[in-house]
Write a protein that holds these residues in place. Structure first.
Motif, PDB file in Angstrom:
ATOM      1  N   ARG A  18      35.894  45.713   9.814  1.00 30.71           N
ATOM      2  CA  ARG A  18      35.963  47.169   9.726  1.00 30.71           C
ATOM      3  C   ARG A  18      35.948  47.620   8.275  1.00 30.71           C
ATOM      4  N   ARG A  19      36.695  46.955   7.434  1.00 33.33           N
ATOM      5  CA  ARG A  19      36.772  47.364   6.035  1.00 33.33           C
ATOM      6  C   ARG A  19      35.501  47.027   5.275  1.00 33.33           C
ATOM      7  N   HIS A  20      34.824  45.962   5.682  1.00 31.71           N
ATOM      8  CA  HIS A  20      33.515  45.686   5.089  1.00 31.71           C
ATOM      9  C   HIS A  20      32.547  46.827   5.418  1.00 31.71           C
ATOM     10  N   LEU A  21      32.495  47.230   6.688  1.00 35.06           N
ATOM     11  CA  LEU A  21      31.614  48.324   7.079  1.00 35.06           C
ATOM     12  C   LEU A  21      31.997  49.617   6.367  1.00 35.06           C
ATOM     13  N   HIS A  22      33.303  49.827   6.174  1.00 34.57           N
ATOM     14  CA  HIS A  22      33.746  51.039   5.489  1.00 34.57           C
ATOM     15  C   HIS A  22      33.283  51.056   4.034  1.00 34.57           C
ATOM     16  N   GLN A  23      33.257  49.898   3.409  1.00 36.34           N
ATOM     17  CA  GLN A  23      32.845  49.827   2.008  1.00 36.34           C
ATOM     18  C   GLN A  23      31.359  50.086   1.811  1.00 36.34           C
ATOM     19  N   TYR A  24      30.572  49.822   2.844  1.00 40.43           N
ATOM     20  CA  TYR A  24      29.117  49.924   2.705  1.00 40.43           C
ATOM     21  C   TYR A  24      28.540  50.855   3.779  1.00 40.43           C
ATOM     22  N   THR A  32      20.573  49.611   7.907  1.00 37.42           N
ATOM     23  CA  THR A  32      19.972  48.274   7.912  1.00 37.42           C
ATOM     24  C   THR A  32      21.006  47.181   7.626  1.00 37.42           C
ATOM     25  N   GLY A  33      21.839  47.384   6.598  1.00 42.04           N
ATOM     26  CA  GLY A  33      22.868  46.402   6.297  1.00 42.04           C
ATOM     27  C   GLY A  33      23.913  46.323   7.391  1.00 42.04           C
ATOM     28  N   THR A  34      24.287  47.475   7.929  1.00 42.60           N
ATOM     29  CA  THR A  34      25.238  47.518   9.030  1.00 42.60           C
ATOM     30  C   THR A  34      24.704  46.773  10.241  1.00 42.60           C
ATOM     31  N   ALA A  35      23.455  47.044  10.597  1.00 45.87           N
ATOM     32  CA  ALA A  35      22.836  46.387  11.745  1.00 45.87           C
ATOM     33  C   ALA A  35      22.739  44.879  11.536  1.00 45.87           C
ATOM     34  N   GLN A  36      22.402  44.474  10.318  1.00 46.95           N
ATOM     35  CA  GLN A  36      22.303  43.044  10.028  1.00 46.95           C
ATOM     36  C   GLN A  36      23.658  42.366  10.183  1.00 46.95           C
ATOM     37  N   ARG A  91      37.533  51.442  -0.136  1.00 47.35           N
ATOM     38  CA  ARG A  91      36.836  52.734  -0.163  1.00 47.35           C
ATOM     39  C   ARG A  91      35.324  52.522  -0.314  1.00 47.35           C
ATOM     40  N   SER A  92      34.576  53.543   0.017  1.00 51.43           N
ATOM     41  CA  SER A  92      33.108  53.471  -0.005  1.00 51.43           C
ATOM     42  C   SER A  92      32.587  53.118  -1.390  1.00 51.43           C
ATOM     43  N   ARG A  93      31.615  52.220  -1.389  1.00 53.39           N
ATOM     44  CA  ARG A  93      30.911  51.865  -2.623  1.00 53.39           C
ATOM     45  C   ARG A  93      29.537  52.529  -2.700  1.00 53.39           C
TER      46      ARG A  93
END
Length: 395
Positions: A18-24, A32-36, A91-93
């Motif tokens: 979850r926190r990885h997705l939140h950062q990106y 695309t990155g989320t789907a991958q 936080r978002s990058r």
């Protein structure tokens, strides 16, 4: 259903996802990155993965037993164009983009459910895990359907879940019928005659006309719609002019209207047309009016009775009867999951995200998904698969 104590073993993994997705965060049709990331996890869990419906959508398939019955579970995965103001490490990058609606948490919970179900397979039938792009105003659900979602993955029913601040963590809220409002947007351009600000009599003042138009649009709800029907008309943008001493020749207004009834939806649209025409006649100017100029409107998110009963059964098993709200007030917010519910019977449930005092409301630059509820969402999904497929195998 796995016990919540067992699901805690997944908790650290889900928190990291979850926190990885939140950062990106990635916005509509660019995930695309989320789907991958999601596809790699699903493949790791042993599911069959399909890519590229609605450009970035991901659908995974898992079967157990010998039943031909099929159920679909949906999570949204796009972010918003909001500059995050949180200071925590995850936080978002991505500047100007943020998971301010919890879609990072929704995706993490559905990934967790896929992992548990793939390991236990305590169900009889097929589960489709739908990770949908572009929920935020771009109708990604409709695009997936138009691209053949339910032809390729012919589910008998479909279920969605969204976090909701100010519902206590560990609680669910759901009812049959309308849960979320229909959404339409509109754009109005008033065209007049420009002139010097000191000589308004020589022109045709679109600013004054726009003010009258805004005031009159508010009377649609207060004086035209039956007070027993919930509805709202809101002007969200007004653009005109570029200097201090000139009246411009045009003004652009944009807004939205929401309601829970298609007849009211039509009534509001008709009244907007009438008021625009009347203001133009009074001020001797012309107008251009467009409804849903950039994206399709959303229908009412409407839960079917049978599937709502199954969702209630699963939620009760996950958190107990005292933590279920069975008559929530429908939200004036909108959801493109409504398009899926037009195609298939199903249910859209709210999971409590806890008090908004610390985590803030949805679409707020200080919002963050409550990681404590990740196992609760998984428990609901896992039990729902069991009870919904068992019900369909009996019917």
């Amino acid at each position: 259903m796995p016990k919540l104590t067992d699901l805690q073993q997944l908790h650290d993994d889900m928190r990291q996802w979850r926190r990885h997705l939140h950062q990106y965060p990635e916005t509509a049709f660019e995930e695309t990155g989320t789907a991958q990331f999601i596809a790699e996890k699903l493949t790791e869990f042993g599911l069959k993965v399909h890519r590229e419906l609605a450009t970035t959508g991901v659908v995974a398939t898992l079967s157990a037993g010998n039943s031909s019955k099929k159920i679909a579970l949906r999570a949204d995965m796009d972010a918003l164009f909001i500059q995050e103001q949180n200071t925590f490490t995850h936080r978002s990058r991505h500047d100007g983009k943020m998971h301010a609606c919890g879609h990072d948490g929704h995706s993490a919970m559905l990934l967790g459910a896929a992992k548990v179900l793939s390991e236990q397979r305590n169900f009889n039938g097929t589960v489709y895990f739908i990770f949908q792009p572009a929920e935020e105003g771009r109708a990604g659900a409709k695009k997936m359907i138009d691209d053949g979602l339910f032809e390729q993955f012919p589910a008998d029913c479909v279920f969605g879940m969204h976090n909701f601040p100010d519902i206590p963590a560990g609680h669910f809220a759901v009812k049959s019928g309308a849960m979320m409002a229909a959404l339409d947007s509109f754009e109005i351009i008033l065209n007049g005659k420009a002139t010097h600000a000191a000589m308004p009599h020589l022109g045709n003042d679109v600013i004054v006309a726009a003010a009258q138009l805004i005031n009159n649009l508010q009377t649609i709800i207060s004086r035209t719609v039956n007070p027993a029907n919930s509805a709202v008309v809101t002007i969200t943008q007004i653009h005109a002019g570029n200097t201090w001493n000139a009246i411009p020749d045009s003004v652009l207004l944009r807004g939205t209207f929401r309601c829970f009834d298609s007849a009211v939806q039509t009534l509001i649209a008709d009244k907007i047309r009438q008021i625009v025409d009347a203001v133009c006649a009074a001020f001797e100017m012309s107008a251009e009016l467009k409804f849903n100029p950039e994206n399709p409107g959303y229908p009412v998110t409407f839960n079917s009775q049978t599937e709502t009963a199954l969702a209630l059964q699963a939620a009760t098993a996950a958190v107990g009867e005292n933590s279920i709200h069975t008559n929530p007030t429908p939200s004036m917010g909108s959801e493109d999951f409504a398009f899926m519910l037009q195609e298939k019977p199903g249910c859209y449930i709210w999971i409590g995200n806890g008090s908004s005092e610390n985590s803030c409301l949805l679409h707020n630059p200080h919002y963050d998904f409550n990681d404590d509820i990740l196992p609760i969402g998984v428990a609901y999904w896992v039990k729902l698969v069991e009870v919904a497929l068992a019900h369909r195998n009996r019917s």
